[in-house]
Design a protein around this motif. Structure first.
Motif, PDB file in Angstrom:
ATOM      1  N   VAL A 236       3.653  -9.303   3.461  1.00 48.07           N
ATOM      2  CA  VAL A 236       3.599  -8.406   2.288  1.00 48.07           C
ATOM      3  C   VAL A 236       2.468  -8.734   1.321  1.00 48.07           C
ATOM      4  O   VAL A 236       2.277  -8.025   0.332  1.00 48.07           O
ATOM      5  CB  VAL A 236       4.937  -8.442   1.501  1.00 48.07           C
ATOM      6  CG1 VAL A 236       6.085  -7.970   2.357  1.00 48.07           C
ATOM      7  CG2 VAL A 236       5.215  -9.830   0.937  1.00 48.07           C
ATOM      8  N   GLU A 237       1.699  -9.766   1.597  1.00 53.33           N
ATOM      9  CA  GLU A 237       0.689 -10.226   0.645  1.00 53.33           C
ATOM     10  C   GLU A 237      -0.338  -9.149   0.301  1.00 53.33           C
ATOM     11  O   GLU A 237      -0.809  -9.056  -0.831  1.00 53.33           O
ATOM     12  CB  GLU A 237      -0.022 -11.464   1.187  1.00 53.33           C
ATOM     13  CG  GLU A 237      -0.816 -12.215   0.145  1.00 53.33           C
ATOM     14  CD  GLU A 237      -1.274 -13.573   0.662  1.00 53.33           C
ATOM     15  OE1 GLU A 237      -1.617 -14.425  -0.171  1.00 53.33           O
ATOM     16  OE2 GLU A 237      -1.282 -13.780   1.889  1.00 53.33           O
ATOM     17  N   GLN A 238      -0.638  -8.293   1.253  1.00 51.66           N
ATOM     18  CA  GLN A 238      -1.654  -7.270   1.018  1.00 51.66           C
ATOM     19  C   GLN A 238      -1.170  -6.182   0.063  1.00 51.66           C
ATOM     20  O   GLN A 238      -1.966  -5.393  -0.457  1.00 51.66           O
ATOM     21  CB  GLN A 238      -2.064  -6.630   2.340  1.00 51.66           C
ATOM     22  CG  GLN A 238      -0.932  -5.941   3.082  1.00 51.66           C
ATOM     23  CD  GLN A 238      -1.377  -5.390   4.418  1.00 51.66           C
ATOM     24  OE1 GLN A 238      -2.545  -5.481   4.782  1.00 51.66           O
ATOM     25  NE2 GLN A 238      -0.451  -4.820   5.176  1.00 51.66           N
ATOM     26  N   THR A 239       0.138  -6.142  -0.207  1.00 57.11           N
ATOM     27  CA  THR A 239       0.683  -5.121  -1.116  1.00 57.11           C
ATOM     28  C   THR A 239       1.173  -5.720  -2.429  1.00 57.11           C
ATOM     29  O   THR A 239       1.892  -5.058  -3.179  1.00 57.11           O
ATOM     30  CB  THR A 239       1.854  -4.372  -0.449  1.00 57.11           C
ATOM     31  OG1 THR A 239       2.908  -5.306  -0.145  1.00 57.11           O
ATOM     32  CG2 THR A 239       1.405  -3.692   0.822  1.00 57.11           C
ATOM     33  N   TRP A 240       0.800  -6.985  -2.719  1.00 53.16           N
ATOM     34  CA  TRP A 240       1.264  -7.646  -3.945  1.00 53.16           C
ATOM     35  C   TRP A 240       1.062  -6.782  -5.180  1.00 53.16           C
ATOM     36  O   TRP A 240       1.949  -6.641  -6.021  1.00 53.16           O
ATOM     37  CB  TRP A 240       0.505  -8.946  -4.154  1.00 53.16           C
ATOM     38  CG  TRP A 240       1.003 -10.189  -3.474  1.00 53.16           C
ATOM     39  CD1 TRP A 240       0.236 -11.272  -3.143  1.00 53.16           C
ATOM     40  CD2 TRP A 240       2.328 -10.547  -3.064  1.00 53.16           C
ATOM     41  NE1 TRP A 240       0.997 -12.257  -2.547  1.00 53.16           N
ATOM     42  CE2 TRP A 240       2.295 -11.832  -2.483  1.00 53.16           C
ATOM     43  CE3 TRP A 240       3.554  -9.882  -3.115  1.00 53.16           C
ATOM     44  CZ2 TRP A 240       3.421 -12.485  -1.986  1.00 53.16           C
ATOM     45  CZ3 TRP A 240       4.681 -10.523  -2.602  1.00 53.16           C
ATOM     46  CH2 TRP A 240       4.601 -11.799  -2.058  1.00 53.16           C
ATOM     47  N   GLY A 241      -0.112  -6.198  -5.316  1.00 53.54           N
ATOM     48  CA  GLY A 241      -0.430  -5.458  -6.535  1.00 53.54           C
ATOM     49  C   GLY A 241       0.516  -4.304  -6.802  1.00 53.54           C
ATOM     50  O   GLY A 241       0.807  -3.986  -7.957  1.00 53.54           O
TER      51      GLY A 241
ATOM     52  N   VAL B  29       8.589  -7.714  -5.950  1.00 52.74           N
ATOM     53  CA  VAL B  29       8.628  -8.517  -4.727  1.00 52.74           C
ATOM     54  C   VAL B  29       7.798  -9.787  -4.898  1.00 52.74           C
ATOM     55  O   VAL B  29       8.204 -10.877  -4.475  1.00 52.74           O
ATOM     56  CB  VAL B  29       8.114  -7.684  -3.527  1.00 52.74           C
ATOM     57  CG1 VAL B  29       8.079  -8.534  -2.257  1.00 52.74           C
ATOM     58  CG2 VAL B  29       8.997  -6.469  -3.318  1.00 52.74           C
ATOM     59  N   HIS B  30       6.646  -9.661  -5.532  1.00 48.87           N
ATOM     60  CA  HIS B  30       5.791 -10.820  -5.790  1.00 48.87           C
ATOM     61  C   HIS B  30       6.538 -11.831  -6.657  1.00 48.87           C
ATOM     62  O   HIS B  30       6.509 -13.041  -6.406  1.00 48.87           O
ATOM     63  CB  HIS B  30       4.513 -10.355  -6.495  1.00 48.87           C
ATOM     64  CG  HIS B  30       3.403 -11.345  -6.426  1.00 48.87           C
ATOM     65  ND1 HIS B  30       2.146 -11.089  -6.924  1.00 48.87           N
ATOM     66  CD2 HIS B  30       3.346 -12.609  -5.929  1.00 48.87           C
ATOM     67  CE1 HIS B  30       1.371 -12.145  -6.723  1.00 48.87           C
ATOM     68  NE2 HIS B  30       2.076 -13.078  -6.147  1.00 48.87           N
ATOM     69  N   LEU B  31       7.224 -11.357  -7.670  1.00 50.09           N
ATOM     70  CA  LEU B  31       7.993 -12.216  -8.560  1.00 50.09           C
ATOM     71  C   LEU B  31       9.132 -12.902  -7.802  1.00 50.09           C
ATOM     72  O   LEU B  31       9.372 -14.109  -7.963  1.00 50.09           O
ATOM     73  CB  LEU B  31       8.556 -11.372  -9.708  1.00 50.09           C
ATOM     74  CG  LEU B  31       9.291 -12.058 -10.856  1.00 50.09           C
ATOM     75  CD1 LEU B  31       8.448 -13.145 -11.480  1.00 50.09           C
ATOM     76  CD2 LEU B  31       9.675 -11.020 -11.899  1.00 50.09           C
ATOM     77  N   CYS B  32       9.837 -12.143  -6.980  1.00 52.46           N
ATOM     78  CA  CYS B  32      10.928 -12.708  -6.185  1.00 52.46           C
ATOM     79  C   CYS B  32      10.428 -13.787  -5.230  1.00 52.46           C
ATOM     80  O   CYS B  32      11.106 -14.803  -5.005  1.00 52.46           O
ATOM     81  CB  CYS B  32      11.623 -11.606  -5.390  1.00 52.46           C
ATOM     82  SG  CYS B  32      12.572 -10.444  -6.381  1.00 52.46           S
ATOM     83  N   TYR B  33       9.265 -13.553  -4.668  1.00 57.03           N
ATOM     84  CA  TYR B  33       8.683 -14.542  -3.748  1.00 57.03           C
ATOM     85  C   TYR B  33       8.466 -15.882  -4.445  1.00 57.03           C
ATOM     86  O   TYR B  33       8.841 -16.938  -3.920  1.00 57.03           O
ATOM     87  CB  TYR B  33       7.363 -14.016  -3.183  1.00 57.03           C
ATOM     88  CG  TYR B  33       6.475 -15.107  -2.629  1.00 57.03           C
ATOM     89  CD1 TYR B  33       6.750 -15.686  -1.390  1.00 57.03           C
ATOM     90  CD2 TYR B  33       5.386 -15.585  -3.356  1.00 57.03           C
ATOM     91  CE1 TYR B  33       5.951 -16.710  -0.886  1.00 57.03           C
ATOM     92  CE2 TYR B  33       4.589 -16.598  -2.861  1.00 57.03           C
ATOM     93  CZ  TYR B  33       4.875 -17.160  -1.627  1.00 57.03           C
ATOM     94  OH  TYR B  33       4.095 -18.182  -1.152  1.00 57.03           O
TER      95      TYR B  33
END
Length: 363
Positions: free
Chosen positions: A188-193, A198-202
């Motif tokens: 999912v890294e390519q959709t972080w923005g 999801v980025h926060l949950c990670y």
């Protein structure tokens, strides 16, 4: 809340002929809403001071959901091709995933047993369109959080603690869990923005993973804790039922890392980010007068800032203009002795349990 609980208690005793699949689904949704409402009261519900706890409501909801079998896909084609986007099948499956996610986050924050078993549901490709991209990936991440919760239940006694340094399984378990979160990041890294939640949950999940490892160094924690604090202080961060999880674990970690020389400066900045977010209600569900989790986190931060001010120096300058509070121990029995720093302390009882019961502040 009391009146709602009394009405809900009577539903199972009503004439069964009046219970349709639709009313049963509404009943289940209401139980989940009651779990969320209970959580709004913060530590009070964990101390039995504000009605049934979140754990009770989730347990009841899990029982009803299992009875209704809404996790079973009866007509897979209808998940995508059905005309009504809110058909009972679709709505029921979304409700199950909401319950599944809340169950995993509850268990990982309190070291409680999972209400829904691991094999109760399988995430299908069709669920991506049903749930939306952000919730879909949150459900994926919640499987990993469920694995963390299962490990947490073993850490309460030395005899059962699979993550104890003396246990040969600890290194392998740590490596396996870390591998899970890395594979998730890669997907999912390519959709972080576009997926800030999801980025926060990670970062929250990765922080909890590192806290499970008794060999984790403070410098390995600071990056994730600071990242979470920064996200919470952004206007783009959505308000969700999970935000107090992010804030609690990040704030408690940063308050520990203030006492470690290598991480002190960045920890102070991170505390400032959370403090500012609390003051402007960015990313939090409570308010200035709230007695919920916002209030508990705020008290912890104020106590830490007060302790820093009392020591003088650069820390006091960075944190100037702050209110004073009585001294609070940041770690049980640790004081300022970095040699006794224990990165697994909050995972023994769960970070919300530790904060809610006062264990963390030595009360």
């Amino acid at each position: 809340m009391k009146r709602a609980a009394e009405q809900l208690a009577g539903y199972p005793f009503e004439n069964a002929s009046t219970h349709t699949s639709a009313t049963n689904l509404v009943y289940l949704q209401t139980l989940i809403m009651m779990a969320l409402e209970s959580d709004n009261h913060g530590p009070a519900t964990m101390r039995g001071q504000a009605g049934p706890s979140r754990s009770e409501w989730l347990g009841r909801a899990a029982g009803v959901a299992s009875q209704l079998e809404i996790n079973v896909v009866k007509h897979r084609d209808s998940l995508l091709t059905g005309g009504d986007p809110d058909s009972e099948d679709r709505l029921g499956r979304r409700v199950w995933w909401v319950l599944f996610i809340l169950d995993r986050w509850h268990a990982s924050s309190t070291a409680d047993l999972l209400k829904l078993p691991e094999n109760s549901v399988v995430l299908l490709p069709d669920d991506l369109s049903l749930l939306g991209e952000s919730t879909y990936h949150l459900a994926r991440l919640s499987f990993i959080i469920g694995h963390l919760a299962a490990i947490l239940t073993t850490t309460k006694t030395p005899e059962t603690n699979v993550m104890a340094p003396s246990n040969p399984a600890s290194a392998l378990l740590g490596l396996t869990i870390a591998g899970e979160i890395d594979r998730f990041r890669e997907s999912v890294e390519q959709t972080w923005g576009a997926l800030s939640l999801v980025h926060l949950c990670y970062h929250h999940c990765h922080l909890l993973i590192k806290r499970l490892n008794p060999n984790t160094e403070p410098t390995e924690l600071i990056g994730h804790a600071f990242k979470v604090a920064t996200f919470l202080n952004q206007y783009s961060t959505p308000i969700t039922p999970l935000n107090h999880h992010f804030a609690a674990l990040s704030a408690m970690t940063l308050c520990e890392l203030v006492e470690v020389e290598k991480t002190k400066e960045e920890a102070i900045k991170g505390i400032g980010q959370i403090s500012e977010a609390l003051g402007t209600r960015r990313g939090f569900a409570g308010n200035e007068e709230s007695m919920g989790w916002d209030s508990a986190i705020r008290e912890l931060i104020i106590a830490t800032k007060s302790k820093l001010q009392s020591t003088g120096g650069a820390e006091a300058e960075l944190l100037g203009g702050l209110r004073g509070l009585a001294d609070a121990a940041i770690k049980e029995g640790a004081g300022a002795d970095n040699a006794k720093y224990d990165p697994t302390f909050l995972t023994r009882y769960g970070y919300l349990t530790a904060l809610g019961q006062g264990t963390y502040k030595g009360r």
